[in-house]
Scaffold this motif. Structure first.
Motif, PDB file in Angstrom:
ATOM      1  N   GLN A  26       0.813  -1.214   0.000  1.00  0.00           N
ATOM      2  CA  GLN A  26       0.000   0.000   0.000  1.00  0.00           C
ATOM      3  C   GLN A  26       0.848   1.265   0.000  1.00  0.00           C
ATOM      4  O   GLN A  26       0.434   2.294  -0.545  1.00  0.00           O
ATOM      5  CB  GLN A  26      -0.937  -0.019   1.217  1.00  0.00           C
ATOM      6  CG  GLN A  26      -1.977  -1.127   1.167  1.00  0.00           C
ATOM      7  CD  GLN A  26      -2.529  -1.491   2.529  1.00  0.00           C
ATOM      8  OE1 GLN A  26      -2.215  -0.830   3.537  1.00  0.00           O
ATOM      9  NE2 GLN A  26      -3.329  -2.543   2.611  1.00  0.00           N
ATOM     10  N   LEU A  27       2.039   1.210   0.586  1.00  0.00           N
ATOM     11  CA  LEU A  27       2.915   2.380   0.640  1.00  0.00           C
ATOM     12  C   LEU A  27       3.840   2.490  -0.571  1.00  0.00           C
ATOM     13  O   LEU A  27       4.399   3.562  -0.819  1.00  0.00           O
ATOM     14  CB  LEU A  27       3.763   2.353   1.914  1.00  0.00           C
ATOM     15  CG  LEU A  27       3.025   2.555   3.244  1.00  0.00           C
ATOM     16  CD1 LEU A  27       3.989   2.374   4.411  1.00  0.00           C
ATOM     17  CD2 LEU A  27       2.382   3.928   3.305  1.00  0.00           C
ATOM     18  N   SER A  28       4.026   1.409  -1.306  1.00  0.00           N
ATOM     19  CA  SER A  28       5.017   1.387  -2.386  1.00  0.00           C
ATOM     20  C   SER A  28       4.751   2.392  -3.512  1.00  0.00           C
ATOM     21  O   SER A  28       5.709   2.856  -4.140  1.00  0.00           O
ATOM     22  CB  SER A  28       5.128  -0.025  -2.961  1.00  0.00           C
ATOM     23  OG  SER A  28       3.893  -0.456  -3.505  1.00  0.00           O
ATOM     24  N   LEU A  30       4.008   5.479  -3.308  1.00  0.00           N
ATOM     25  CA  LEU A  30       4.274   6.857  -2.912  1.00  0.00           C
ATOM     26  C   LEU A  30       5.394   7.519  -3.715  1.00  0.00           C
ATOM     27  O   LEU A  30       5.256   8.684  -4.120  1.00  0.00           O
ATOM     28  CB  LEU A  30       4.583   6.923  -1.412  1.00  0.00           C
ATOM     29  CG  LEU A  30       3.372   6.946  -0.468  1.00  0.00           C
ATOM     30  CD1 LEU A  30       3.832   6.925   0.976  1.00  0.00           C
ATOM     31  CD2 LEU A  30       2.506   8.171  -0.732  1.00  0.00           C
ATOM     32  N   VAL A  33       3.943   8.682  -6.946  1.00  0.00           N
ATOM     33  CA  VAL A  33       3.032   9.809  -6.767  1.00  0.00           C
ATOM     34  C   VAL A  33       3.818  11.101  -6.589  1.00  0.00           C
ATOM     35  O   VAL A  33       3.447  12.162  -7.121  1.00  0.00           O
ATOM     36  CB  VAL A  33       2.095   9.551  -5.567  1.00  0.00           C
ATOM     37  CG1 VAL A  33       1.243  10.767  -5.272  1.00  0.00           C
ATOM     38  CG2 VAL A  33       1.202   8.342  -5.847  1.00  0.00           C
ATOM     39  N   TRP A  34       4.937  11.049  -5.853  1.00  0.00           N
ATOM     40  CA  TRP A  34       5.766  12.242  -5.686  1.00  0.00           C
ATOM     41  C   TRP A  34       6.368  12.688  -7.017  1.00  0.00           C
ATOM     42  O   TRP A  34       6.508  13.892  -7.274  1.00  0.00           O
ATOM     43  CB  TRP A  34       6.862  11.951  -4.667  1.00  0.00           C
ATOM     44  CG  TRP A  34       6.336  11.751  -3.281  1.00  0.00           C
ATOM     45  CD1 TRP A  34       5.161  12.240  -2.759  1.00  0.00           C
ATOM     46  CD2 TRP A  34       6.930  10.989  -2.237  1.00  0.00           C
ATOM     47  NE1 TRP A  34       5.005  11.826  -1.461  1.00  0.00           N
ATOM     48  CE2 TRP A  34       6.069  11.062  -1.105  1.00  0.00           C
ATOM     49  CE3 TRP A  34       8.110  10.250  -2.118  1.00  0.00           C
ATOM     50  CZ2 TRP A  34       6.361  10.440   0.097  1.00  0.00           C
ATOM     51  CZ3 TRP A  34       8.403   9.622  -0.919  1.00  0.00           C
ATOM     52  CH2 TRP A  34       7.533   9.716   0.173  1.00  0.00           C
ATOM     53  N   LYS A  37       3.710  14.602  -8.956  1.00  0.00           N
ATOM     54  CA  LYS A  37       3.548  15.968  -8.468  1.00  0.00           C
ATOM     55  C   LYS A  37       4.700  16.854  -8.923  1.00  0.00           C
ATOM     56  O   LYS A  37       4.504  18.025  -9.240  1.00  0.00           O
ATOM     57  CB  LYS A  37       3.449  15.971  -6.940  1.00  0.00           C
ATOM     58  CG  LYS A  37       2.136  15.416  -6.414  1.00  0.00           C
ATOM     59  CD  LYS A  37       2.034  15.627  -4.910  1.00  0.00           C
ATOM     60  CE  LYS A  37       0.651  15.246  -4.401  1.00  0.00           C
ATOM     61  NZ  LYS A  37       0.512  15.491  -2.943  1.00  0.00           N
ATOM     62  N   TYR A  50      -3.399   1.355  -9.175  1.00  0.00           N
ATOM     63  CA  TYR A  50      -3.726   2.274  -8.086  1.00  0.00           C
ATOM     64  C   TYR A  50      -5.209   2.221  -7.733  1.00  0.00           C
ATOM     65  O   TYR A  50      -5.570   2.260  -6.551  1.00  0.00           O
ATOM     66  CB  TYR A  50      -3.309   3.689  -8.482  1.00  0.00           C
ATOM     67  CG  TYR A  50      -1.892   3.734  -8.993  1.00  0.00           C
ATOM     68  CD1 TYR A  50      -0.817   3.624  -8.118  1.00  0.00           C
ATOM     69  CD2 TYR A  50      -1.623   3.835 -10.360  1.00  0.00           C
ATOM     70  CE1 TYR A  50       0.485   3.637  -8.577  1.00  0.00           C
ATOM     71  CE2 TYR A  50      -0.322   3.845 -10.836  1.00  0.00           C
ATOM     72  CZ  TYR A  50       0.722   3.742  -9.947  1.00  0.00           C
ATOM     73  OH  TYR A  50       2.014   3.729 -10.412  1.00  0.00           O
ATOM     74  N   LEU A  89      -5.158   5.201   1.219  1.00  0.00           N
ATOM     75  CA  LEU A  89      -4.032   5.526   0.350  1.00  0.00           C
ATOM     76  C   LEU A  89      -4.382   5.317  -1.120  1.00  0.00           C
ATOM     77  O   LEU A  89      -4.006   6.120  -1.982  1.00  0.00           O
ATOM     78  CB  LEU A  89      -2.815   4.676   0.726  1.00  0.00           C
ATOM     79  CG  LEU A  89      -2.116   5.052   2.031  1.00  0.00           C
ATOM     80  CD1 LEU A  89      -1.020   4.039   2.347  1.00  0.00           C
ATOM     81  CD2 LEU A  89      -1.523   6.455   1.949  1.00  0.00           C
ATOM     82  N   TYR A  92      -6.292   8.169  -2.357  1.00  0.00           N
ATOM     83  CA  TYR A  92      -5.383   9.308  -2.571  1.00  0.00           C
ATOM     84  C   TYR A  92      -4.595   9.140  -3.872  1.00  0.00           C
ATOM     85  O   TYR A  92      -4.449  10.101  -4.643  1.00  0.00           O
ATOM     86  CB  TYR A  92      -4.446   9.425  -1.378  1.00  0.00           C
ATOM     87  CG  TYR A  92      -3.261  10.324  -1.600  1.00  0.00           C
ATOM     88  CD1 TYR A  92      -3.425  11.712  -1.716  1.00  0.00           C
ATOM     89  CD2 TYR A  92      -1.981   9.804  -1.690  1.00  0.00           C
ATOM     90  CE1 TYR A  92      -2.335  12.534  -1.930  1.00  0.00           C
ATOM     91  CE2 TYR A  92      -0.884  10.621  -1.894  1.00  0.00           C
ATOM     92  CZ  TYR A  92      -1.073  11.980  -2.014  1.00  0.00           C
ATOM     93  OH  TYR A  92       0.008  12.802  -2.222  1.00  0.00           O
ATOM     94  N   TYR A  93      -4.104   7.930  -4.138  1.00  0.00           N
ATOM     95  CA  TYR A  93      -3.365   7.688  -5.384  1.00  0.00           C
ATOM     96  C   TYR A  93      -4.255   7.933  -6.607  1.00  0.00           C
ATOM     97  O   TYR A  93      -3.815   8.530  -7.603  1.00  0.00           O
ATOM     98  CB  TYR A  93      -2.845   6.252  -5.425  1.00  0.00           C
ATOM     99  CG  TYR A  93      -1.929   5.862  -4.297  1.00  0.00           C
ATOM    100  CD1 TYR A  93      -1.119   6.808  -3.678  1.00  0.00           C
ATOM    101  CD2 TYR A  93      -1.867   4.541  -3.841  1.00  0.00           C
ATOM    102  CE1 TYR A  93      -0.273   6.453  -2.638  1.00  0.00           C
ATOM    103  CE2 TYR A  93      -1.021   4.182  -2.808  1.00  0.00           C
ATOM    104  CZ  TYR A  93      -0.232   5.137  -2.207  1.00  0.00           C
ATOM    105  OH  TYR A  93       0.602   4.781  -1.179  1.00  0.00           O
ATOM    106  N   THR A  96      -4.933  11.667  -7.113  1.00  0.00           N
ATOM    107  CA  THR A  96      -3.729  12.326  -7.618  1.00  0.00           C
ATOM    108  C   THR A  96      -3.480  11.970  -9.072  1.00  0.00           C
ATOM    109  O   THR A  96      -3.076  12.830  -9.873  1.00  0.00           O
ATOM    110  CB  THR A  96      -2.518  11.924  -6.761  1.00  0.00           C
ATOM    111  OG1 THR A  96      -2.801  12.190  -5.383  1.00  0.00           O
ATOM    112  CG2 THR A  96      -1.279  12.691  -7.175  1.00  0.00           C
TER     113      THR A  96
END
Length: 300
Positions: A26-28, A30, A33-34, A37, A50, A89, A92-93, A96
């Motif tokens: 679930q965190l991978s 991120l 996503v950065w 942005k 996602y 999460l 959120y993904y 985004t």
């Protein structure tokens, strides 16, 4: 004297590793996503992995709460504990991705995935209204297993693009590594439980992860950046350029000439070119002797 190996509860260790692997998956996304942005663009990424994280997280959390209130067994709350963060999460993904998607084709795919998810939600809502509670819970569990299988297959969505372009930038590397490790752990858990419904989807996820990681290692990863004239317009006029991973934020192509700016008059407007007229009765010969300025005997 009893060895400490005999006192270890291996089932509890495997269960803890399963929950940890879920959090890792679930965190991978991120880092990706950065990057979206920073570049204000999702590049060649696809939304399928996602939106699967989001839907599977909400689906298994709903099933865990549903089963807990129906049966009264607290063991089902493990599903909520291990998937609720993934639901948040994943949402959120997905949001985004929608904000920074600049490709019309990818945006249509995102809407298609959202339509499939909405259809499954409506199916479960209809079952909850029309069927008995036990059958409705069974349908909810089957939908969860089906979504896990789709989540494993969604990892392969980027494979055709990587094969056609010989570019693996569309494959999310960290997500594939975490899915590989998670699939190995859940396969071990399924083998201990002798449950083919656990082993099946995770076996597919393991093969999918190996395929994507092999392509990631074989093909170079270069960034195809998309720069919009208006970063707030999701589907505006697009300007494409290629850049290496080391310089993804370069604003201009090296050596590209500056656009010529028209000279302005004192009034602040560009001077108008003199109108071109065609001489009366003159023949057009390759653009010569057939044109003249107004006021020189020609007809405008």
């Amino acid at each position: 004297e009893t060895s400490w190996f005999a006192e270890v509860d291996y089932a509890a260790i495997v269960k803890a590793l399963c929950m940890l692997s879920n959090v890792m998956v679930q965190l991978s996304p991120l880092p990706d996503v950065w990057k979206w942005k920073g570049r204000q663009c999702t590049g060649e990424a696809d939304a399928a992995p996602y939106i699967c994280i989001a839907f599977c997280g909400w689906q298994w959390s709903y099933y865990g709460m549903f089963a807990f209130f129906t049966t009264g067994r607290e063991n089902f709350l493990v599903l909520v504990h291990s998937n609720f963060m993934g639901a948040l999460l994943g949402t959120y993904y997905t949001i985004t991705f929608y904000r920074f998607c600049r490709s019309e084709k990818t945006m249509r795919s995102l809407f298609t995935y959202a339509g499939v998810a909405f259809t499954l939600v409506m199916l479960q809502a209809s079952a909850l209204v029309m069927l008995q509670i036990e059958r409705s819970m069974l349908i909810t569990g089957c939908v969860g297993s089906f979504c896990s299988l789709l989540g494993a297959l969604s990892l392969l969505v980027c494979v055709p693009t990587a094969l056609q372009t010989r570019n693996s930038s569309a494959i999310p590397g960290w997500l594939m590594v975490s899915n590989f490790l998670s699939a190995c752990i859940w396969l071990a858990c399924g083998y201990m439980l002798r449950d083919p419904l656990v082993m099946g989807p995770n076996g597919v996820a393991l093969l999918s992860s190996i395929t994507c990681l092999a392509l990631k290692a074989y093909y170079p990863s270069t960034v195809q950046e998309v720069v919009s004239e208006d970063a707030t317009a999701p589907l505006g006029k697009l300007l494409f350029r290629k850049a290496s991973e080391a310089t993804p934020f370069a604003s201009k192509l090296a050596g590209a000439p500056e656009p010529l700016k028209p000279k302005t008059t004192a009034a602040g407007r560009a001077p108008l070119a003199p109108p071109v007229c065609k001489l009366a009765g003159a023949e057009d010969k390759g653009g010569q002797n057939g044109e003249a300025d107004c006021g020189t005997g020609g007809t405008c």
